[in-house]
Design a protein around this motif. Structure first.
Motif: not given
Length: 109
Positions: A75-76, A79, A84-85
């Motif tokens: 997930e990280s 992102k 998104k991150a």
């Protein structure tokens, strides 16, 4: 100031075209992957770098395999790659190390 990006035939190409070309390129050769990542950094557009990094990750087994080799979960990584991150220098270093690369500082000539 953005530097010109070149294709394998050393012809200048526009950054938008560079993005499109790199989107279709899978990098499995580590030397070619390093060259691609460096070219993306020189472009100066963080989205171009994200795309190049994503291509290298996909060519080396994908996000799930990278998650197993790094300190990041899937997930990280998703992102980071989607924008998104934001990723910090240390996060980038950890991802690159898991891919078999490292960050280096080089003096501008």
């Amino acid at each position: 100031m953005k530097r010109s990006t070149t294709n394998p035939r050393n012809k200048r190409i526009k950054p938008t075209l560079f993005k499109e070309c790199k989107a279709n390129l899978a990098i499995s050769d580590p030397d070619k992957a390093a060259e691609d990542l460096n070219a993306a950094l020189e472009d100066g557009d963080k989205e171009v770098f994200r795309l190049a990094l994503k291509n290298v990750i996909e060519a080396q087994g994908g996000i799930s395999q990278l998650a197993e080799k790094s300190t990041f979960n899937q997930e990280s990584i998703n992102k980071i790659l989607s924008g998104k991150a934001n990723f910090e220098l240390y996060s980038l270093d950890a991802l690159l190390q898991a891919l078999g690369f490292n960050l280096a500082i080089q003096r501008v000539s």
